[in-house]
Design a protein around this motif. Structure first.
Motif, PDB file in Angstrom:
ATOM      1  N   ASP A 187      -5.986  -3.811 -14.334  1.00 32.64           N
ATOM      2  CA  ASP A 187      -6.442  -5.189 -13.624  1.00 32.64           C
ATOM      3  C   ASP A 187      -5.546  -5.682 -12.725  1.00 32.64           C
ATOM      4  OD1 ASP A 187      -8.909  -5.955 -15.563  1.00 32.64           O
ATOM      5  OD2 ASP A 187      -7.251  -6.267 -17.031  1.00 32.64           O
ATOM      6  N   SER A 188      -4.238  -5.262 -13.016  1.00 32.13           N
ATOM      7  CA  SER A 188      -3.228  -5.500 -11.873  1.00 32.13           C
ATOM      8  C   SER A 188      -2.082  -4.585 -11.781  1.00 32.13           C
ATOM      9  CB  SER A 188      -2.568  -6.679 -12.307  1.00 32.13           C
ATOM     10  OG  SER A 188      -1.526  -6.619 -13.537  1.00 32.13           O
ATOM     11  N   PHE A 189      -1.708  -4.126 -10.446  1.00 28.57           N
ATOM     12  CA  PHE A 189      -0.632  -3.203 -10.086  1.00 28.57           C
ATOM     13  C   PHE A 189       0.317  -3.972  -9.199  1.00 28.57           C
ATOM     14  CE2 PHE A 189       1.308   0.594  -8.509  1.00 28.57           C
ATOM     15  CZ  PHE A 189       0.634   1.473  -9.051  1.00 28.57           C
ATOM     16  N   ASP A 190       1.554  -4.321  -9.900  1.00 30.49           N
ATOM     17  CA  ASP A 190       2.477  -4.854  -9.182  1.00 30.49           C
ATOM     18  C   ASP A 190       3.742  -3.741  -8.813  1.00 30.49           C
ATOM     19  OD1 ASP A 190       1.575  -7.568  -9.115  1.00 30.49           O
ATOM     20  OD2 ASP A 190       1.783  -7.563 -11.428  1.00 30.49           O
ATOM     21  N   ILE A 191       4.499  -4.393  -7.666  1.00 28.97           N
ATOM     22  CA  ILE A 191       5.474  -3.507  -7.143  1.00 28.97           C
ATOM     23  C   ILE A 191       6.768  -4.147  -7.432  1.00 28.97           C
ATOM     24  CG2 ILE A 191       6.409  -2.325  -5.187  1.00 28.97           C
ATOM     25  CD1 ILE A 191       3.703  -1.145  -5.938  1.00 28.97           C
ATOM     26  N   THR A 192       7.652  -3.372  -8.038  1.00 31.43           N
ATOM     27  CA  THR A 192       8.980  -3.893  -8.188  1.00 31.43           C
ATOM     28  C   THR A 192      10.068  -3.070  -7.655  1.00 31.43           C
ATOM     29  OG1 THR A 192      10.614  -5.002  -9.754  1.00 31.43           O
ATOM     30  CG2 THR A 192       9.378  -3.156 -10.375  1.00 31.43           C
ATOM     31  N   GLY A 193      11.532  -3.223  -7.579  1.00 27.95           N
ATOM     32  CA  GLY A 193      12.650  -2.378  -6.954  1.00 27.95           C
ATOM     33  C   GLY A 193      13.556  -2.301  -7.936  1.00 27.95           C
ATOM     34  N   GLY A 194      14.703  -2.164  -7.183  1.00 31.80           N
ATOM     35  CA  GLY A 194      15.047  -1.569  -5.808  1.00 31.80           C
ATOM     36  C   GLY A 194      14.469  -2.729  -4.696  1.00 31.80           C
ATOM     37  N   GLU A 195      13.933  -2.038  -3.422  1.00 29.02           N
ATOM     38  CA  GLU A 195      13.721  -2.892  -2.273  1.00 29.02           C
ATOM     39  C   GLU A 195      12.172  -2.217  -1.754  1.00 29.02           C
ATOM     40  OE1 GLU A 195      13.902  -5.590  -0.866  1.00 29.02           O
ATOM     41  OE2 GLU A 195      15.834  -6.621  -1.679  1.00 29.02           O
ATOM     42  N   ILE A 196      11.182  -2.926  -1.701  1.00 25.84           N
ATOM     43  CA  ILE A 196      10.034  -2.358  -1.150  1.00 25.84           C
ATOM     44  C   ILE A 196      10.197  -2.019   0.246  1.00 25.84           C
ATOM     45  CG2 ILE A 196       8.947  -4.480  -0.958  1.00 25.84           C
ATOM     46  CD1 ILE A 196       6.310  -2.981  -1.244  1.00 25.84           C
ATOM     47  N   PHE A 197      11.109  -3.254   0.914  1.00 25.09           N
ATOM     48  CA  PHE A 197      11.229  -2.817   2.213  1.00 25.09           C
ATOM     49  C   PHE A 197      12.196  -1.891   2.860  1.00 25.09           C
ATOM     50  CE2 PHE A 197       9.386  -7.100   1.597  1.00 25.09           C
ATOM     51  CZ  PHE A 197       8.491  -7.057   2.701  1.00 25.09           C
ATOM     52  N   ILE A 198      12.875  -1.047   1.739  1.00 24.38           N
ATOM     53  CA  ILE A 198      13.638   0.010   2.036  1.00 24.38           C
ATOM     54  C   ILE A 198      12.771   1.417   2.327  1.00 24.38           C
ATOM     55  CG2 ILE A 198      15.750   1.427   1.284  1.00 24.38           C
ATOM     56  CD1 ILE A 198      17.137  -1.109   0.554  1.00 24.38           C
ATOM     57  N   TYR A 199      11.554   0.993   1.311  1.00 22.83           N
ATOM     58  CA  TYR A 199      10.630   2.297   1.196  1.00 22.83           C
ATOM     59  C   TYR A 199       9.824   2.360   2.524  1.00 22.83           C
ATOM     60  CZ  TYR A 199       6.596   4.937  -0.822  1.00 22.83           C
ATOM     61  OH  TYR A 199       5.610   5.462  -0.884  1.00 22.83           O
ATOM     62  N   LYS A 200       9.967   3.659   3.232  1.00 20.31           N
ATOM     63  CA  LYS A 200       9.622   3.478   4.545  1.00 20.31           C
ATOM     64  C   LYS A 200       8.132   3.525   4.511  1.00 20.31           C
ATOM     65  CE  LYS A 200       9.199   8.827   4.810  1.00 20.31           C
ATOM     66  NZ  LYS A 200       8.159   8.877   4.961  1.00 20.31           N
ATOM     67  N   ASP A 201       7.563   3.802   3.607  1.00 19.98           N
ATOM     68  CA  ASP A 201       5.944   3.829   3.756  1.00 19.98           C
ATOM     69  C   ASP A 201       5.417   2.489   3.053  1.00 19.98           C
ATOM     70  OD1 ASP A 201       5.525   6.369   4.859  1.00 19.98           O
ATOM     71  OD2 ASP A 201       5.713   7.529   2.951  1.00 19.98           O
ATOM     72  N   TRP A 202       6.355   1.417   3.189  1.00 13.38           N
ATOM     73  CA  TRP A 202       5.420   0.181   2.239  1.00 13.38           C
ATOM     74  C   TRP A 202       4.037  -0.257   2.843  1.00 13.38           C
ATOM     75  CZ3 TRP A 202       4.794  -4.356   4.874  1.00 13.38           C
ATOM     76  CH2 TRP A 202       5.580  -4.612   6.097  1.00 13.38           C
ATOM     77  N   PRO A 203       3.999  -0.182   4.415  1.00 16.31           N
ATOM     78  CA  PRO A 203       2.631  -0.683   4.832  1.00 16.31           C
ATOM     79  C   PRO A 203       1.443   0.357   4.146  1.00 16.31           C
ATOM     80  CG  PRO A 203       4.267  -0.663   6.392  1.00 16.31           C
ATOM     81  CD  PRO A 203       4.932   0.210   5.457  1.00 16.31           C
ATOM     82  N   LYS A 204       1.802   1.454   3.962  1.00 17.92           N
ATOM     83  CA  LYS A 204       1.005   2.651   3.588  1.00 17.92           C
ATOM     84  C   LYS A 204       0.592   2.274   2.151  1.00 17.92           C
ATOM     85  CE  LYS A 204       0.276   7.696   3.862  1.00 17.92           C
ATOM     86  NZ  LYS A 204       1.250   8.765   4.110  1.00 17.92           N
ATOM     87  N   LEU A 205       1.703   1.975   1.337  1.00 14.31           N
ATOM     88  CA  LEU A 205       1.386   1.587  -0.111  1.00 14.31           C
ATOM     89  C   LEU A 205       0.748   0.524  -0.048  1.00 14.31           C
ATOM     90  CD1 LEU A 205       2.175   2.065  -3.108  1.00 14.31           C
ATOM     91  CD2 LEU A 205       4.170   0.817  -2.788  1.00 14.31           C
ATOM     92  N   LEU A 206       0.949  -0.767   0.463  1.00 13.61           N
ATOM     93  CA  LEU A 206       0.065  -1.966   0.441  1.00 13.61           C
ATOM     94  C   LEU A 206      -1.388  -1.571   0.944  1.00 13.61           C
ATOM     95  CD1 LEU A 206       2.798  -4.831   1.653  1.00 13.61           C
ATOM     96  CD2 LEU A 206       2.014  -3.960  -0.589  1.00 13.61           C
ATOM     97  N   ASP A 207      -1.535  -1.006   1.787  1.00  6.20           N
ATOM     98  CA  ASP A 207      -2.828  -0.486   2.238  1.00  6.20           C
ATOM     99  C   ASP A 207      -3.730  -0.033   1.099  1.00  6.20           C
ATOM    100  OD1 ASP A 207      -2.909  -1.655   4.762  1.00  6.20           O
ATOM    101  OD2 ASP A 207      -1.807   0.105   5.812  1.00  6.20           O
ATOM    102  N   LEU A 208      -3.096   1.187   0.421  1.00  6.14           N
ATOM    103  CA  LEU A 208      -3.635   1.885  -0.730  1.00  6.14           C
ATOM    104  C   LEU A 208      -3.905   0.972  -1.777  1.00  6.14           C
ATOM    105  CD1 LEU A 208      -4.119   4.805  -2.300  1.00  6.14           C
ATOM    106  CD2 LEU A 208      -1.761   4.749  -2.686  1.00  6.14           C
TER     107      LEU A 208
END
Length: 491
Positions: A187-208
């Motif tokens: 039902d849900s897929f959440d992201i934590t870290g670390g830091e998502i904005f240090i992950y270079k493909d963060w827009p690609k991940l949010l699009d996925l």
């Protein structure tokens, strides 16, 4: 015409079906109750599947009666009971099924605003029924993905395990994880870290995630963002949490181990969020370095001028399993907690414009008080290995994000196995359904009369148990239990 309210989801779980409402923080639409989750006999899910699209009631009654080979009068009676603006409980085959309000709707023109999911009765085929077990059979409700273990700051109160570093997971593996979750009706897929904005493909991940129907409730950051990043982020409509412990640049430098210009960069980030109309919330962690009312007042005055802020959460730093400093030297005294409590109570009457203030005090007062079992423990129910799993940056799966790579709580590896296989692995099931005979005699749980009830409603915070009693005493009870022994370690 009647139609199933698709703001509720039907999720089959091998031996029962769940009805799941929208997220708790969602705006109520078509009367769907946010946060609703209940189990129903799969035969009722079969009935509801006939209302996936708007249909004349009598036509649906005939089709259901034919499929189930029962009389139309029985079907009509059931439909009339489910067509209710109040919750409904139905006893059938020695099991009780719970139905939310407004599950069936008259099909108005506005129905176009509602998502449509096509169900078929064959999706809910079952061999046996179990509505009593609380842990899902087939897969968890949610996945939390720790995209990396890299931070932009080095906080004194950090709770993360920074002893283990891993390179970023290959993109094809990230895609595999998300699509596996979608395929298995997570039902849900959440992201934590670390830091998502240090992950270079963060827009690609949010699009996925968006392509697979996932939208994280919240993303938290301590990274100062550029205007281009904020413009990119706006399109996802995700709530952003900015961690800001003080408005004093020197305090931030001390607590976060950052450069003196960090405060100005974070302020610029907040100004950009205001400029682009992006709602956000602020999280403040209190230690001895920012416990003064002057520090809090400075932050209050800054935030009070903002229009897009929705919440300010003020929380005390807590002892971590991985503290790199002596926590007793940075924790807030009981006396100062009282001072802050009085100030927050006064500020709550004034409020911040458009903003709720959440003050989370130290929870020691909640320990050792509950004598009626885990179902009645104060605070949120623990989701670890009950409803959620956590995927670490290297693909290892743990039951709780606070436990990181502790071997005892690693239940699988998504680079090797599917989410359902990990959820039903021997390791996961053994942790979820403990064998009483394996408990040591020194654990009070071994002879407790509430054992069966507590195990049927798993709600042990293992992180708190390890912090309070040490890893060697992991079979001790949750410290919220009144039968729990005094702490071995200072909490």
């Amino acid at each position: 015409m009647l139609v199933l309210n698709h703001f509720y989801k039907l999720k089959h779980d091998t031996k029962r079906t769940y009805i799941i409402g929208p997220e708790r923080n969602s705006v109520e639409k078509f009367g769907a109750r946010p946060g609703w989750r209940s189990t129903i006999h799969p035969i009722y899910a079969m009935v509801l599947s006939f209302f996936s699209k708007p249909v004349e009631e009598q036509e649906a009654i005939k089709d259901v009666a034919s499929f189930l080979r029962i009389g139309e009068d029985k079907v009509k009676d059931l439909i009339q009971r489910l067509d209710s603006k109040e919750p409904v409980m139905i006893d059938f085959d020695s099991t009780v099924s719970a139905f939310p309000p407004n599950l069936l709707l008259s099909a108005p023109e506005e129905i176009k605003e509602m998502p449509v999911v096509e169900y078929s009765p064959e999706q809910f085929v079952y061999k046996e029924v179990d509505l009593r077990r609380h842990r899902p059979f087939s897969s968890p409700f949610g996945v939390v993905f720790m995209i990396n273990n890299t931070c932009a700051t080095n906080c004194l109160y950090c709770y993360a395990d920074k002893t283990v570093a891993h390179p970023t997971m290959p993109w094809n593996m990230v895609e595999k994880i998300v699509t596996d979750a979608k395929r298995n009706n997570i039902d849900s897929f959440d992201i934590t870290g670390g830091e998502i904005f240090i992950y270079k493909d963060w827009p690609k991940l949010l699009d996925l995630l968006a392509e697979n129907g996932y939208k994280p409730d919240l993303l938290s950051t301590k990274v100062p963002l550029t205007e281009e990043q904020i413009k990119q982020f706006k399109k996802y409509g995700i709530q952003l949490q900015i961690s800001l412990d003080s408005f004093d640049a020197d305090i931030l430098s001390t607590v976060l181990n950052v450069r003196p210009d960090y405060r100005d960069k974070i302020v610029h980030t907040i100004d950009l969020l205001e400029q682009y109309g992006i709602k956000y919330q602020i999280a403040t962690v209190i230690t001895k370095y920012n416990e003064s009312l002057d520090s809090l007042k400075g932050l209050y005055e800054f935030l009070n001028s903002k229009k897009m802020i929705t919440r300010w959460e003020i929380r005390l730093a807590f002892r971590s399993l991985y503290s790199r400093c002596d926590f007793d030297k940075i924790k807030v005294t009981e006396e100062q907690i009282g001072v802050i409590d009085d100030w927050v109570t006064n500020v709550l009457h004034k409020r911040l414009q458009n903003c709720n203030i959440l003050w989370v005090k130290e929870n020691n007062r909640e320990y050792f008080k509950c004598s009626t079992g885990s179902r009645d423990f104060p605070g949120s129910r623990c989701s670890a290995n009950y409803s959620h799993m956590v995927i670490l940056p290297d693909g290892k799966v743990t039951i709780c994000e606070q436990l990181y790579w502790k071997p005892k709580y690693i239940i699988g590896d998504v680079t090797k196995d599917s989410i359902p296989d990990i959820w039903n692995s021997d390791k996961a099931l053994k942790l979820a359904f403990r064998d009483k005979s394996e408990l040591r005699d020194k654990s009070v749980c071994k002879t407790c009369k509430l054992w069966d009830e507590c195990e049927q409603y798993p709600n042990r915070c293992i992180a708190d148990i390890l912090k309070g009693y040490g890893e060697e005493n992991s079979d001790y009870p949750d410290p919220r239990c009144s039968f729990a022994p005094p702490f071995v370690n200072v909490m």
